[in-house]
Motif scaffolding. Structure first.
Motif, PDB file in Angstrom:
ATOM      1  N   PRO A   1       0.829  -1.218   0.000  1.00 37.57           N
ATOM      2  CA  PRO A   1       0.000   0.000   0.000  1.00 37.57           C
ATOM      3  C   PRO A   1       0.859   1.262   0.000  1.00 37.57           C
ATOM      4  CG  PRO A   1      -0.762  -1.577   1.663  1.00 37.57           C
ATOM      5  CD  PRO A   1       0.565  -2.075   1.172  1.00 37.57           C
ATOM      6  N   GLY A   2       0.516   2.198  -0.863  1.00 40.56           N
ATOM      7  CA  GLY A   2       1.204   3.481  -0.902  1.00 40.56           C
ATOM      8  C   GLY A   2       2.513   3.490  -1.667  1.00 40.56           C
ATOM      9  N   LEU A   3       2.883   2.364  -2.296  1.00 39.33           N
ATOM     10  CA  LEU A   3       4.163   2.302  -2.995  1.00 39.33           C
ATOM     11  C   LEU A   3       4.233   3.309  -4.144  1.00 39.33           C
ATOM     12  CD1 LEU A   3       6.887   0.820  -3.082  1.00 39.33           C
ATOM     13  CD2 LEU A   3       5.851  -0.819  -4.671  1.00 39.33           C
ATOM     14  N   GLY A   4       3.080   3.605  -4.743  1.00 38.02           N
ATOM     15  CA  GLY A   4       3.038   4.538  -5.860  1.00 38.02           C
ATOM     16  C   GLY A   4       3.422   5.967  -5.508  1.00 38.02           C
TER      17      GLY A   4
ATOM     18  N   ALA B   1       5.575  -6.027   7.817  1.00 34.66           N
ATOM     19  CA  ALA B   1       6.882  -5.480   8.197  1.00 34.66           C
ATOM     20  C   ALA B   1       7.793  -5.378   6.973  1.00 34.66           C
ATOM     21  CB  ALA B   1       7.521  -6.360   9.269  1.00 34.66           C
ATOM     22  N   ALA B   2       7.733  -6.391   6.103  1.00 35.54           N
ATOM     23  CA  ALA B   2       8.548  -6.364   4.883  1.00 35.54           C
ATOM     24  C   ALA B   2       8.099  -5.237   3.957  1.00 35.54           C
ATOM     25  CB  ALA B   2       8.461  -7.707   4.172  1.00 35.54           C
ATOM     26  N   GLN B   3       6.802  -5.039   3.826  1.00 35.92           N
ATOM     27  CA  GLN B   3       6.291  -3.950   2.998  1.00 35.92           C
ATOM     28  C   GLN B   3       6.679  -2.589   3.574  1.00 35.92           C
ATOM     29  OE1 GLN B   3       2.102  -5.044   2.791  1.00 35.92           O
ATOM     30  NE2 GLN B   3       2.396  -5.936   0.752  1.00 35.92           N
ATOM     31  N   ALA B   4       6.717  -2.497   4.899  1.00 37.02           N
ATOM     32  CA  ALA B   4       7.155  -1.251   5.538  1.00 37.02           C
ATOM     33  C   ALA B   4       8.619  -0.960   5.204  1.00 37.02           C
ATOM     34  CB  ALA B   4       6.961  -1.334   7.050  1.00 37.02           C
ATOM     35  N   MET B   5       9.446  -2.021   5.132  1.00 40.82           N
ATOM     36  CA  MET B   5      10.847  -1.839   4.756  1.00 40.82           C
ATOM     37  C   MET B   5      10.978  -1.388   3.301  1.00 40.82           C
ATOM     38  SD  MET B   5      12.554  -2.243   7.457  1.00 40.82           S
ATOM     39  CE  MET B   5      14.090  -1.944   6.591  1.00 40.82           C
ATOM     40  N   LEU B   6      10.123  -1.942   2.423  1.00 38.26           N
ATOM     41  CA  LEU B   6      10.137  -1.518   1.029  1.00 38.26           C
ATOM     42  C   LEU B   6       9.779  -0.038   0.915  1.00 38.26           C
ATOM     43  CD1 LEU B   6      10.386  -2.070  -1.991  1.00 38.26           C
ATOM     44  CD2 LEU B   6       8.027  -2.918  -1.975  1.00 38.26           C
ATOM     45  N   LEU B   7       8.756   0.377   1.657  1.00 37.55           N
ATOM     46  CA  LEU B   7       8.367   1.787   1.644  1.00 37.55           C
ATOM     47  C   LEU B   7       9.498   2.675   2.170  1.00 37.55           C
ATOM     48  CD1 LEU B   7       4.650   1.710   2.855  1.00 37.55           C
ATOM     49  CD2 LEU B   7       5.480   2.321   0.581  1.00 37.55           C
ATOM     50  N   LYS B   8      10.201   2.196   3.200  1.00 36.08           N
ATOM     51  CA  LYS B   8      11.300   2.977   3.761  1.00 36.08           C
ATOM     52  C   LYS B   8      12.400   3.201   2.729  1.00 36.08           C
ATOM     53  CE  LYS B   8      14.788   2.985   7.428  1.00 36.08           C
ATOM     54  NZ  LYS B   8      15.334   2.280   8.614  1.00 36.08           N
ATOM     55  N   ARG B   9      12.788   2.124   2.035  1.00 38.63           N
ATOM     56  CA  ARG B   9      13.853   2.252   1.043  1.00 38.63           C
ATOM     57  C   ARG B   9      13.374   3.064  -0.160  1.00 38.63           C
ATOM     58  NH1 ARG B   9      17.633   1.886   3.427  1.00 38.63           N
ATOM     59  NH2 ARG B   9      18.278   3.380   1.854  1.00 38.63           N
ATOM     60  N   ALA B  10      12.134   2.868  -0.561  1.00 38.22           N
ATOM     61  CA  ALA B  10      11.599   3.636  -1.690  1.00 38.22           C
ATOM     62  C   ALA B  10      11.540   5.120  -1.345  1.00 38.22           C
ATOM     63  CB  ALA B  10      10.217   3.119  -2.069  1.00 38.22           C
ATOM     64  N   LYS B  11      11.111   5.445  -0.134  1.00 39.66           N
ATOM     65  CA  LYS B  11      11.055   6.851   0.276  1.00 39.66           C
ATOM     66  C   LYS B  11      12.453   7.453   0.353  1.00 39.66           C
ATOM     67  CE  LYS B  11       9.362  10.116   3.736  1.00 39.66           C
ATOM     68  NZ  LYS B  11      10.605  10.930   3.648  1.00 39.66           N
ATOM     69  N   ALA B  12      13.435   6.680   0.855  1.00 43.90           N
ATOM     70  CA  ALA B  12      14.805   7.184   0.935  1.00 43.90           C
ATOM     71  C   ALA B  12      15.311   7.583  -0.449  1.00 43.90           C
ATOM     72  CB  ALA B  12      15.721   6.129   1.553  1.00 43.90           C
ATOM     73  N   ASN B  13      15.042   6.739  -1.437  1.00 42.48           N
ATOM     74  CA  ASN B  13      15.500   7.044  -2.794  1.00 42.48           C
ATOM     75  C   ASN B  13      14.654   8.121  -3.461  1.00 42.48           C
ATOM     76  OD1 ASN B  13      17.858   5.216  -3.452  1.00 42.48           O
ATOM     77  ND2 ASN B  13      16.419   3.758  -2.555  1.00 42.48           N
TER      78      ASN B  13
ATOM     79  N   LEU C   1      16.769  -1.971  -3.339  1.00 41.57           N
ATOM     80  CA  LEU C   1      15.441  -1.744  -2.778  1.00 41.57           C
ATOM     81  C   LEU C   1      14.917  -2.969  -2.036  1.00 41.57           C
ATOM     82  CD1 LEU C   1      13.532   0.175  -5.634  1.00 41.57           C
ATOM     83  CD2 LEU C   1      14.072   1.062  -3.361  1.00 41.57           C
ATOM     84  N   GLN C   2      15.383  -4.149  -2.415  1.00 41.49           N
ATOM     85  CA  GLN C   2      14.749  -5.376  -1.931  1.00 41.49           C
ATOM     86  C   GLN C   2      15.532  -6.176  -0.895  1.00 41.49           C
ATOM     87  OE1 GLN C   2      13.064  -7.913  -5.103  1.00 41.49           O
ATOM     88  NE2 GLN C   2      13.615  -6.291  -6.517  1.00 41.49           N
ATOM     89  N   ASN C   3      16.811  -5.888  -0.724  1.00 42.17           N
ATOM     90  CA  ASN C   3      17.636  -6.743   0.123  1.00 42.17           C
ATOM     91  C   ASN C   3      17.076  -6.876   1.543  1.00 42.17           C
ATOM     92  OD1 ASN C   3      20.116  -8.301   0.594  1.00 42.17           O
ATOM     93  ND2 ASN C   3      20.747  -6.578   1.867  1.00 42.17           N
ATOM     94  N   THR C   4      16.822  -5.744   2.196  1.00 41.40           N
ATOM     95  CA  THR C   4      16.294  -5.776   3.559  1.00 41.40           C
ATOM     96  C   THR C   4      14.858  -6.290   3.583  1.00 41.40           C
ATOM     97  OG1 THR C   4      17.708  -3.889   4.078  1.00 41.40           O
ATOM     98  CG2 THR C   4      15.999  -4.418   5.662  1.00 41.40           C
ATOM     99  N   VAL C   5      14.122  -6.020   2.528  1.00 44.25           N
ATOM    100  CA  VAL C   5      12.732  -6.495   2.423  1.00 44.25           C
ATOM    101  C   VAL C   5      12.676  -8.016   2.489  1.00 44.25           C
ATOM    102  CG1 VAL C   5      10.687  -6.577   0.938  1.00 44.25           C
ATOM    103  CG2 VAL C   5      12.053  -4.477   1.065  1.00 44.25           C
ATOM    104  N   LEU C   6      13.510  -8.664   1.687  1.00 41.69           N
ATOM    105  CA  LEU C   6      13.522 -10.121   1.626  1.00 41.69           C
ATOM    106  C   LEU C   6      13.937 -10.723   2.962  1.00 41.69           C
ATOM    107  CD1 LEU C   6      13.128 -12.548  -0.280  1.00 41.69           C
ATOM    108  CD2 LEU C   6      15.535 -12.319  -0.926  1.00 41.69           C
TER     109      LEU C   6
END
Length: 385
Positions: free
Chosen positions: A93-96, A345-357, A328-333
């Motif tokens: 959710p919210g990845l876009g 929790a994994a999706q939250a990590m994806l959002l964190k890395r996506a927001k950082a970039n 983007l995916q290393n910590t997610v996996l």
């Protein structure tokens, strides 16, 4: 604006001396760049992907490479596990907010989620443009310095038409250049020409081509040698793109950052990487290209974000952004580990890395709160996927 009007406007913008030049008897004057039925759509798609604060999620590893990722967290390489992991990514959710495009492997493009919706629909609901890896991988290049060539042109036109029908709107083709191998002139030329032919075919099928001649990190060379090879490779690539009448406004680039080789004794700072990389781009890339979507190439999550941020401290002629896979995916996996209870929790990590970039694309990133895990390098010598 209709495609015919787009073409008319393009021709009208040509200098009068050129526009009025008579055609040779018996020869038809051709437009300098693709202006067919998809021209407007290609430009609009490229601009959408190259939106402020957004980049690309590269989740197009082959099934074999995706299997290596799964095995690293103790999971079998099965269709079901690949489906579950990729579903986690596309349905975040919210990845876009931070991701404008996602590159899929063919299996994923035609795959449904476990709840019965298509992966393509999940991306579209998130406002993310679906893309597709179209090359068929690297093969040994005969009579070279142990270099590679990229297969996939045979049947590409029909495959691109099928991908467009399935909902893909952009494509990716990765070829590579090896600095320790020379590189040889024939390898660079084959890389550039293959990318240009692919780009022309993709545009004629309505897919925005990502052009990716990756300068591999392998080697102990310094940053000046990387700059030299990158400039040579991109000069050759744009020559063949122009020769093949590719519409520059309807493509995206996926270059390597200009860094020293992974085995070089001296590591570069983000400011040095930014200075060298932007110098190379300004010398070789026309401003008509809307987006530069960097690959991470085995850099750590933190390093790739810091380098991108440094490149966006001053205005650029293009949208300078990211198209990251492992970064983007290393910590997610590692957070997910195949357990349903870890999905959020994994999706939250994806959002964190996506927001950082996303922040880095706007030159606003700070490394405050980054973990030690994010700083771990991911370079693999001779990496294939």
């Amino acid at each position: 604006m209709a495609a015919t009007q787009f073409a008319a406007n393009t021709l009208a913008a040509r200098p009068a001396a050129v526009a009025s030049r008579p055609a040779r008897r018996g020869l038809r004057v051709q437009a300098a760049a693709y202006n067919g039925a998809y021209a407007e759509e290609l430009v609009a798609t490229a601009r959408k992907i190259a939106s402020t604060g957004k980049g690309i999620l590269a989740m197009d590893e082959s099934n074999a490479t995706c299997g290596k990722r799964l095995e690293s967290v103790g999971l079998e390489n099965t269709v079901e596990n690949r489906q579950a992991y990729r579903e986690l990514l596309v349905s975040t959710p919210g990845l876009g907010q931070y991701i404008s495009g996602a590159i899929l492997f063919e299996e994923t493009l035609f795959q449904d989620t476990r709840k019965g919706t298509s992966m393509v629909d999940e991306l579209n609901k998130n406002g993310i443009v679906p893309g597709i890896k179209v090359d068929k991988g690297l093969h040994p290049l005969d009579n070279s310095n142990n270099e590679s060539w990229c297969a996939g042109l045979d049947g590409l036109s029909q495959r691109c038409a099928d991908y467009y029908k399935q909902g893909a709107r952009f494509a990716k083709w990765r070829s590579v250049v090896s600095i320790p191998a020379g590189p040889s002139a024939i390898a660079v030329r084959d890389c550039a020409y293959g990318l240009a032919r692919y780009a022309a075919i993709a545009q004629n099928a309505g897919l925005v081509p990502i052009v990716e001649p990756e300068i591999l990190l392998d080697g102990d060379h310094d940053i000046d040698r990387t700059l030299e090879v990158a400039e040579m490779t991109w000069a050759e690539t744009f020559k063949y793109l122009a020769d093949n009448n590719v519409l520059f406004e309807g493509i995206l680039l996926k270059p390597s950052m200009v860094t020293p080789g992974a085995e070089h004794a001296k590591r570069s700072t983000p400011d040095e990487v930014a200075a060298y990389t932007l110098r190379m781009l300004r010398r070789r890339v026309p401003p008509a290209v809307p987006g530069i979507m960097f690959l991470s190439g085995g850099q750590s999550e933190l390093e790739s974000t810091l380098n991108l941020n440094a490149m966006n401290q001053s205005p650029n002629p293009w949208h300078v952004s990211f198209s990251y896979a492992r970064a983007l995916q290393n910590t997610v996996l590692k957070t997910w580990k195949g357990e349903e209870g870890n999905v959020e929790a994994a999706q939250a990590m994806l959002l964190k890395r996506a927001k950082a970039n996303s922040d880095a694309q706007q030159g606003k990133y700070t490394a405050d709160g980054e973990s030690a895990e994010a700083a771990k390098g991911m370079f693999e010598k001779g990496y294939v996927y």
